[in-house]
Enzyme design. Structure first.
Site, PDB file in Angstrom:
ATOM      1  N   HIS A  97       0.836  -1.222   0.000  1.00  0.00           N
ATOM      2  CA  HIS A  97       0.000   0.000   0.000  1.00  0.00           C
ATOM      3  C   HIS A  97       0.864   1.263   0.000  1.00  0.00           C
ATOM      4  CE1 HIS A  97      -4.031  -1.579   0.095  1.00  0.00           C
ATOM      5  NE2 HIS A  97      -3.694  -2.433   1.049  1.00  0.00           N
ATOM      6  N   ASP A 153       0.285  -4.807   5.297  1.00  0.00           N
ATOM      7  CA  ASP A 153      -0.723  -5.718   4.744  1.00  0.00           C
ATOM      8  C   ASP A 153      -0.673  -5.666   3.221  1.00  0.00           C
ATOM      9  OD1 ASP A 153      -1.670  -3.023   4.960  1.00  0.00           O
ATOM     10  OD2 ASP A 153      -3.692  -3.701   4.486  1.00  0.00           O
ATOM     11  N   GLU A 154      -1.199  -6.716   2.595  1.00  0.00           N
ATOM     12  CA  GLU A 154      -1.356  -6.777   1.144  1.00  0.00           C
ATOM     13  C   GLU A 154      -0.099  -6.334   0.380  1.00  0.00           C
ATOM     14  OE1 GLU A 154      -5.023  -4.590   0.439  1.00  0.00           O
ATOM     15  OE2 GLU A 154      -6.220  -6.311   1.090  1.00  0.00           O
ATOM     16  N   VAL A 155       0.992  -7.026   0.664  1.00  0.00           N
ATOM     17  CA  VAL A 155       2.264  -6.712  -0.017  1.00  0.00           C
ATOM     18  C   VAL A 155       2.257  -7.462  -1.358  1.00  0.00           C
ATOM     19  CG1 VAL A 155       4.786  -6.633   0.214  1.00  0.00           C
ATOM     20  CG2 VAL A 155       3.337  -6.512   2.251  1.00  0.00           C
ATOM     21  N   TYR A 156       1.519  -6.917  -2.307  1.00  0.00           N
ATOM     22  CA  TYR A 156       1.358  -7.587  -3.597  1.00  0.00           C
ATOM     23  C   TYR A 156       2.658  -7.546  -4.407  1.00  0.00           C
ATOM     24  CZ  TYR A 156      -3.648  -7.205  -2.555  1.00  0.00           C
ATOM     25  OH  TYR A 156      -4.879  -7.290  -1.961  1.00  0.00           O
TER      26      TYR A 156
END
Length: 460
Positions: A97, A153-156
Site C-alpha cells: 500500500h 498488509d497486502e504486499v502484492y
C-alpha cells in the site's frame, strides 16, 4: 465515565476506531464533534492511518496531499483525542500500500516491480531509509506514543522484482523470509529510536493458513512464534464493496460478534484489544467507499456490542439513544428518522440518493410509456418527436431534475462542512452526476427535437 467503568463485559481492553485518511479525510472541526461520540460509545483509542494527509517535510514533502493536515492541526487532533480519552496510534504503511509514495517519479526506482507502485523493494537500502524517515517524522509529532503501526498488509507482487528473484534462487530463501526480514528491519528501526514504543503490524502476510482453521488456532500459532500480544481487527465500514455507498450494519455486527466468540475461547490475557477498521478506499487509486458519517451507526452498533458482549434489545436501545435515531434498522438501510449525531444529515441525504436517484431516472427514461414509446433512442438520435409528446415528457423531466438538484445542493453544503472540496467533488461526480447528466441529456434532446420539427405557417 471512566474507561474502566465502561469496559463492562468486554474481553477487549483497548477498542480502537481506525480512521483511514487516504480518502475523504474529515476536517479537524468534524473530528472535534465525533471524538466525544466515539468515547461515549466505548472507544478508548484511535488508529490514524495518515497516508498522504500527514505534513511530511523536507524531501518527503512531495508526499503531501493538497489538503494535508498542518502540524498544528495534527497537534489539535491529538489534543482532542486526549480530551476524549482516546489513545492515538499512528499508522504508516512501510511495505505494501505504498502507492501514495511510489507513484511519484522521484521515488519510482524503489518499487519492487517497476510497473506497479504498490510495493516497496525490500532489498534497497534507500527503501529502508525512506520508511525510516517517514516513521521518524510521524513519531516526532506523536511523542510518547505507546504503539506505532507499520502496516505491511497486502504486499502484492513481493518477490517478483529482479533483485528478489535472484535472492529467492539462493538456498533457504523464501517469500515468507523476505517479508519477515523487511518487517523486522522496520520494527527494529522503530525500537532503536523509540525504545518505549511497540511496533504493530497487520497479520495477513504472516498468516499462510487455510481460512477454515483460523480463529483460536491461529492465535495459538502466533503465541508459539513469540507474538505475546495480539490484537483483533474487525471492521465497521469499507470492507464490503469497493464503491459501496451505504454500510450494511448487520454484516459488520456479525464480524464483531465472531471476534467476541474467538476472544472467549482464547487465553484471557492474549488479546490486547480490537481495531474496528473503517476503510475509506481499497487502495490509493480506487474510488471512495462509505463516508465516515454514513458508517457511524454501524460503528455505534459494533462498539456497543463489543463493550456489552453482544447486541441485545437493551444494547440496541442504547445505540438509538446515542445516535438520536428512533428505530435503528440493521438489516436494511431504512432507519426511521435522520438521527441527531454529527453528520447524520449526510447519512440521511446519502441514503435518499443511493436508494432513489438512479431508480427514479431509470423509471422515466426506460419505463415511462411516453419516453419509451415516442422518444426512444432511435427518435432521440434523429431528433424526431410528436409535438404533443413534448408536453407529456418535458414537465416530468424538469420536475425530476429540479427535485434532485435541490437534494444535491443540500448534500453538497453538508459535505463541505465535513470534508475538503476534492472529496466533495469526487463523491458527487461518482454517485450523483451520472444520473443527473442522463436527465439533462434527455431534456437537451427534447429541446433540439422540438426545435427541429417543421413549423406550421400562420396567418399574418
Amino acid at each position: 465515565m471512566k474507561n474502566s467503568e465502561m469496559s463492562g463485559s468486554s474481553p477487549f481492553k483497548m477498542r480502537l476506531v481506525h480512521l483511514d485518511l487516504k480518502g475523504a479525510p474529515p476536517k479537524v472541526s468534524y473530528l472535534s464533534e465525533v471524538f466525544p461520540l466515539f468515547h461515549a460509545l466505548g472507544a478508548n483509542g484511535l488508529l490514524l492511518e495518515y497516508e498522504d494527509m500527514f505534513p511530511y517535510e523536507g524531501r518527503l514533502r512531495l508526499l503531501r496531499a493538497k489538503h494535508a493536515y498542518s502540524p498544528p492541526e495534527i497537534r489539535e487532533i491529538l489534543h482532542l483525542a486526549t480530551l476524549n480519552q482516546l489513545e492515538v496510534i499512528p499508522l504508516v504503511q512501510t511495505f505494501g500500500h505504498m502507492e501514495f509514495v511510489l507513484k511519484h517519479e522521484a521515488l519510482a526506482h524503489l518499487r519492487e516491480v517497476a510497473l506497479f507502485p504498490n510495493t516497496l523493494n525490500p532489498h534497497e537500502a534507500e527503501a529502508l531509509a525512506l520508511v525510516g524517515a517517514m516513521v521518524s517524522q510521524v513519531m516526532e509529532l506523536h511523542p510518547g506514543a505507546r504503539w506505532f503501526h507499520v502496516g505491511c498488509d497486502e504486499v502484492y507482487y513481493l518477490g517478483e522484482g529482479e533483485t528478489s528473484r535472484r535472492w529467492l534462487q539462493q538456498e533457504h530463501n523464501t517469500k515468507a523470509r523476505l517479508c519477515l526480514s523487511h518487517i523486522k528491519a522496520v520494527a527494529c528501526h522503530v525500537l532503536a529510536r523509540h525504545p518505549a514504543t511497540r511496533p504493530l503490524v497487520w497479520d495477513d502476510m504472516l498468516r499462510a493458513i487455510p481460512e477454515d482453521q483460523l480463529s483460536a488456532l491461529l492465535m495459538e500459532k502466533y503465541r508459539k512464534c513469540g507474538f505475546l500480544r495480539l490484537w483483533a481487527a474487525s471492521a465497521f465500514k469499507g470492507a464490503t464493496g469497493v464503491s459501496q455507498a451505504l454500510t450494511p450494519i448487520e454484516h459488520h455486527l456479525r464480524n464483531n460478534v465472531q471476534w467476541l466468540q474467538v476472544a472467549a475461547r482464547g487465553p484471557a490475557d492474549l488479546l490486547q484489544g480490537v481495531v474496528l477498521t473503517g476503510w475509506q478506499r481499497y487502495d490509493h487509486f480506487s474510488v471512495l467507499c462509505e463516508l465516515l458519517p454514513v458508517g457511524i451507526p454501524s460503528l455505534a452498533v459494533c462498539l456497543q456490542s463489543l463493550l456489552h458482549g453482544g447486541f441485545t434489545e437493551d444494547v440496541k436501545a442504547k445505540v438509538e439513544n446515542f445516535l438520536g435515531i428512533s428505530n435503528l434498522e440493521i438489516t436494511d438501510f431504512t432507519s426511521e428518522g435522520p438521527g441527531s449525531f454529527p453528520g447524520s444529515d449526510i447519512l440521511a441525504l446519502v441514503t435518499h440518493i443511493s436508494l432513489h436517484l438512479r431508480s427514479s431516472v431509470d423509471a422515466l427514461l426506460e419505463r415511462d410509456r411516453y419516453v419509451s414509446g415516442w422518444f426512444s433512442p432511435y427518435h432521440r438520435r434523429r431528433r424526431l418527436i410528436h409535438p404533443v409528446m413534448v408536453q407529456h415528457i418535458q414537465p416530468q423531466a424538469l420536475s425530476l431534475l429540479a427535485r434532485w438538484s435541490a437534494v444535491v445542493r443540500e448534500l453538497e453544503a453538508a459535505l463541505h462542512r465535513v470534508f475538503y472540496p476534492d472529496a466533495v467533488e469526487e463523491w458527487l461526480e461518482e454517485n450523483v452526476q451520472p444520473s443527473l447528466r442522463r436527465l439533462q441529456a434527455l431534456l437537451q434532446d427534447l429541446r433540439e427535437a422540438a426545435g427541429a420539427r417543421p413549423h406550421v405557417a400562420q396567418d399574418p
